[in-house]
Structures are given as C-alpha cells and as structure tokens.
Design a protein around this motif. Sequence first.
Motif, PDB file in Angstrom:
ATOM      1  N   GLU A 136       0.806  -1.058   0.106  1.00  0.00           N
ATOM      2  CA  GLU A 136       0.081  -0.148   0.060  1.00  0.00           C
ATOM      3  C   GLU A 136       1.013   1.235  -0.095  1.00  0.00           C
ATOM      4  O   GLU A 136       1.866   0.995   0.566  1.00  0.00           O
ATOM      5  CB  GLU A 136      -0.976   0.045   1.192  1.00  0.00           C
ATOM      6  N   VAL A 137       0.529   2.133  -0.742  1.00  0.00           N
ATOM      7  CA  VAL A 137       1.090   3.498  -0.772  1.00  0.00           C
ATOM      8  C   VAL A 137       0.287   4.664  -0.514  1.00  0.00           C
ATOM      9  O   VAL A 137      -0.791   4.642  -1.257  1.00  0.00           O
ATOM     10  CB  VAL A 137       1.963   3.645  -2.205  1.00  0.00           C
ATOM     11  N   HIS A 138       0.481   5.684   0.315  1.00  0.00           N
ATOM     12  CA  HIS A 138      -0.217   6.611   0.529  1.00  0.00           C
ATOM     13  C   HIS A 138       0.478   8.035  -0.166  1.00  0.00           C
ATOM     14  O   HIS A 138       1.651   8.235   0.269  1.00  0.00           O
ATOM     15  CB  HIS A 138      -0.776   6.882   1.908  1.00  0.00           C
ATOM     16  N   ALA A 146      -4.332  12.144  -0.658  1.00  0.00           N
ATOM     17  CA  ALA A 146      -4.895  12.466  -2.100  1.00  0.00           C
ATOM     18  C   ALA A 146      -4.988  11.153  -2.792  1.00  0.00           C
ATOM     19  O   ALA A 146      -6.215  11.151  -3.909  1.00  0.00           O
ATOM     20  CB  ALA A 146      -4.248  13.370  -2.971  1.00  0.00           C
ATOM     21  N   GLN A 147      -4.469  10.070  -2.538  1.00  0.00           N
ATOM     22  CA  GLN A 147      -4.507   8.838  -3.264  1.00  0.00           C
ATOM     23  C   GLN A 147      -4.071   7.807  -2.610  1.00  0.00           C
ATOM     24  O   GLN A 147      -2.895   8.055  -1.583  1.00  0.00           O
ATOM     25  CB  GLN A 147      -3.713   9.064  -4.594  1.00  0.00           C
ATOM     26  N   LYS A 148      -4.612   6.558  -2.756  1.00  0.00           N
ATOM     27  CA  LYS A 148      -3.994   5.366  -2.133  1.00  0.00           C
ATOM     28  C   LYS A 148      -3.847   4.401  -3.202  1.00  0.00           C
ATOM     29  O   LYS A 148      -4.628   4.228  -4.054  1.00  0.00           O
ATOM     30  CB  LYS A 148      -5.045   4.869  -0.757  1.00  0.00           C
ATOM     31  N   ARG A 149      -2.714   3.733  -3.094  1.00  0.00           N
ATOM     32  CA  ARG A 149      -2.358   2.618  -4.237  1.00  0.00           C
ATOM     33  C   ARG A 149      -2.276   1.361  -3.438  1.00  0.00           C
ATOM     34  O   ARG A 149      -1.460   1.102  -2.452  1.00  0.00           O
ATOM     35  CB  ARG A 149      -1.128   3.015  -4.926  1.00  0.00           C
ATOM     36  N   PHE A 150      -2.570   0.328  -4.052  1.00  0.00           N
ATOM     37  CA  PHE A 150      -2.684  -1.080  -3.646  1.00  0.00           C
ATOM     38  C   PHE A 150      -1.896  -1.987  -4.515  1.00  0.00           C
ATOM     39  O   PHE A 150      -2.372  -1.997  -5.801  1.00  0.00           O
ATOM     40  CB  PHE A 150      -4.006  -1.493  -3.088  1.00  0.00           C
ATOM     41  N   TYR A 151      -1.283  -2.766  -4.061  1.00  0.00           N
ATOM     42  CA  TYR A 151      -0.372  -3.808  -4.675  1.00  0.00           C
ATOM     43  C   TYR A 151      -0.771  -5.305  -4.330  1.00  0.00           C
ATOM     44  O   TYR A 151      -0.592  -5.579  -3.383  1.00  0.00           O
ATOM     45  CB  TYR A 151       1.110  -3.458  -4.906  1.00  0.00           C
ATOM     46  N   SER A 163      -5.788   1.649  -7.792  1.00  0.00           N
ATOM     47  CA  SER A 163      -5.660   3.296  -7.422  1.00  0.00           C
ATOM     48  C   SER A 163      -6.916   3.856  -6.942  1.00  0.00           C
ATOM     49  O   SER A 163      -7.856   3.710  -7.840  1.00  0.00           O
ATOM     50  CB  SER A 163      -5.095   4.040  -8.771  1.00  0.00           C
ATOM     51  N   GLN A 164      -6.873   4.491  -5.709  1.00  0.00           N
ATOM     52  CA  GLN A 164      -8.152   5.044  -5.144  1.00  0.00           C
ATOM     53  C   GLN A 164      -8.120   6.399  -4.900  1.00  0.00           C
ATOM     54  O   GLN A 164      -7.123   6.940  -4.213  1.00  0.00           O
ATOM     55  CB  GLN A 164      -8.531   4.311  -3.874  1.00  0.00           C
ATOM     56  N   THR A 165      -8.466   7.251  -5.692  1.00  0.00           N
ATOM     57  CA  THR A 165      -8.744   8.628  -5.329  1.00  0.00           C
ATOM     58  C   THR A 165     -10.304   8.970  -5.167  1.00  0.00           C
ATOM     59  O   THR A 165     -10.974   8.232  -4.198  1.00  0.00           O
ATOM     60  CB  THR A 165      -8.215   9.564  -6.709  1.00  0.00           C
ATOM     61  N   ASP A 166     -11.090   9.742  -5.855  1.00  0.00           N
ATOM     62  CA  ASP A 166     -12.463  10.004  -5.772  1.00  0.00           C
ATOM     63  C   ASP A 166     -12.984   8.902  -6.821  1.00  0.00           C
ATOM     64  O   ASP A 166     -14.207   8.731  -6.613  1.00  0.00           O
ATOM     65  CB  ASP A 166     -12.720  11.381  -6.494  1.00  0.00           C
ATOM     66  N   VAL A 167     -12.140   7.948  -7.624  1.00  0.00           N
ATOM     67  CA  VAL A 167     -12.773   7.068  -8.381  1.00  0.00           C
ATOM     68  C   VAL A 167     -11.743   5.711  -7.849  1.00  0.00           C
ATOM     69  O   VAL A 167     -10.625   5.887  -7.373  1.00  0.00           O
ATOM     70  CB  VAL A 167     -12.637   7.188  -9.967  1.00  0.00           C
ATOM     71  N   LYS A 210      -9.468  -1.308 -15.302  1.00  0.00           N
ATOM     72  CA  LYS A 210     -11.034  -1.156 -15.507  1.00  0.00           C
ATOM     73  C   LYS A 210     -11.376   0.039 -14.693  1.00  0.00           C
ATOM     74  O   LYS A 210     -10.746   0.372 -13.609  1.00  0.00           O
ATOM     75  CB  LYS A 210     -11.522  -2.602 -14.570  1.00  0.00           C
ATOM     76  N   TYR A 211     -12.258   0.646 -15.228  1.00  0.00           N
ATOM     77  CA  TYR A 211     -12.819   2.018 -14.764  1.00  0.00           C
ATOM     78  C   TYR A 211     -13.959   1.791 -14.057  1.00  0.00           C
ATOM     79  O   TYR A 211     -14.740   0.881 -14.592  1.00  0.00           O
ATOM     80  CB  TYR A 211     -12.762   3.141 -15.730  1.00  0.00           C
ATOM     81  N   PRO A 212     -14.468   2.781 -13.167  1.00  0.00           N
ATOM     82  CA  PRO A 212     -15.930   2.764 -12.580  1.00  0.00           C
ATOM     83  C   PRO A 212     -17.170   2.736 -13.435  1.00  0.00           C
ATOM     84  O   PRO A 212     -18.289   2.122 -13.057  1.00  0.00           O
ATOM     85  CB  PRO A 212     -16.032   3.984 -11.461  1.00  0.00           C
TER      86      PRO A 212
END
Length: 258
Positions: A136-138, A146-151, A163-167, A210-212
Amino acid sequence: MKKQLTLLIVAVSLLLVTCKKKSGPDEPEQTPVKLLSRIIEVSGFPTPTTKFTIYTYDEKKRISTISWAGKEFATYTYHGDELFSIDTKFGNKRNLSEFSYADGKPKQIVRKFYTDGELKGGVTLGNIYTGDKITEVHVNESGTVAQKRFYRYAGDNIVGYDSQTDVFIIKESTFGTKKSMYFNSRLKYINGIETFDRFSPNDLLASVIKYPNGAELRQKNTFTYDDDDFPVTLLTEATFESGESAGTFRYTFEYKMY
C-alpha cells in the motif's frame, strides 16, 4: 631441470589465470550480466514514427541515465547501495524524487515538481509493507492523503494494482515464465515513480485496466525471445472493451554485457 622448469611454467600460468578472474586483490569475481541498452519503438497513426530509449549503468550495474528522443530524460543517484533520487526532465518541466529509508527499506519518497526552475508543488509517497513487499502507498498532498495505491503479488510479479482517489481504478496483469527485459536491473522494491515495471521478473503477457464507469483498456503483448529467455521484440495491441483498437506498438530490445 627440465621437469622443474615445466612445473614452474604451469604454476605461473595458473597464477595468471587466477588473477584474471578477480577485479582486484580483495574484490570478488565480477560476472558479466546482460542489461537492457536500447529500446526501439515504432508507433503512431496514420504515420508510424521511430523512437529510441537509451540506458546507461554505473559500475555496480545499476541504471544511471535514461535518454529518450536524443536527450537525457532521467538521472539516477545512489547513496551506498540505496537508490537516493530520480531526477526527470522534459522540456521546461522537472520532477525530483528523493528516497528515505527505515530498516533498509524505502519508507518515503518526496516528489518535487518544477517549471522553468521554479518549485510549483510536490507530494509525499509513504510505503506500507506486508512482510518484505510494499502492498500500500499513500500519496500525501498538502497534508491530505489524495490517493491510495494497492499492490497484489503472485510470487514476485505485480499482478494487481488498484488506484483509489475519488474513483477506484483496477489493473490486473498476467505474466509468463520467461524474463522481463529489466531482469538484471530489477528493483528490490517498487517505487511508484517509474512508468515501467522494473520490479516483476517475468514477461508481461496481458493486462486490463477497469474504470468505475465500466470502460476497460486491454493490452495484449506478443514477444519473441533470445536463447537466454530475454525478450527481443514485442508487439503490443491495445483495445477498448468494445474491441475497438486503441493502438498498436512495436518494440525491439537490445542488450549489452556489463
């Protein structure tokens, strides 16, 4: 006498051979390794263009510079055995990323963004580990995440990236059993700075983003390999979820022994 002279010649010859195997009196034997030296990319529509990416390495076989389109694009510096900074420049823009460590692992990356030499902003990347892998990266901007990344991993290959931001964007990857072109210049830890995967050891065969809203961008990679299982050519075919083409890219990989 002749027998003693023959034995002396043999002993001297063995000594010379032994000396040649060493880099210095107290240094271990240096084994040459195959490292990526150039990528030739052919892409573009309707008229394809050819682009060249050049890699250089330091005395420890670590990436030193990357040049693109005839200009030095990225410079890597090290403190001891640790990657300290990646300095990228393109036009009047410059991004400087500096790494700090805890317990021998990259804990934080500070990124500074410049335009015409003036600091315009920056973010801080904080790494969270599960065992010895970053999972995980913040991305902290002005005191706010502003963003969270998960591997997600399968062995040492990164098979999932979210990749998590507002989407929330998901990337899933499929790897083969042969080598990545960066096999011998791999990173021990992902850094989230480079736009290419220099962590996974194997060849990336396919991926889907894949996008929301249900949209997807799919990538299929077809390689040819040399006798050492390193990729030498790559055909990348990108398509949307409808099957419509999103572009075709051809690459040739060249290597040198270091």
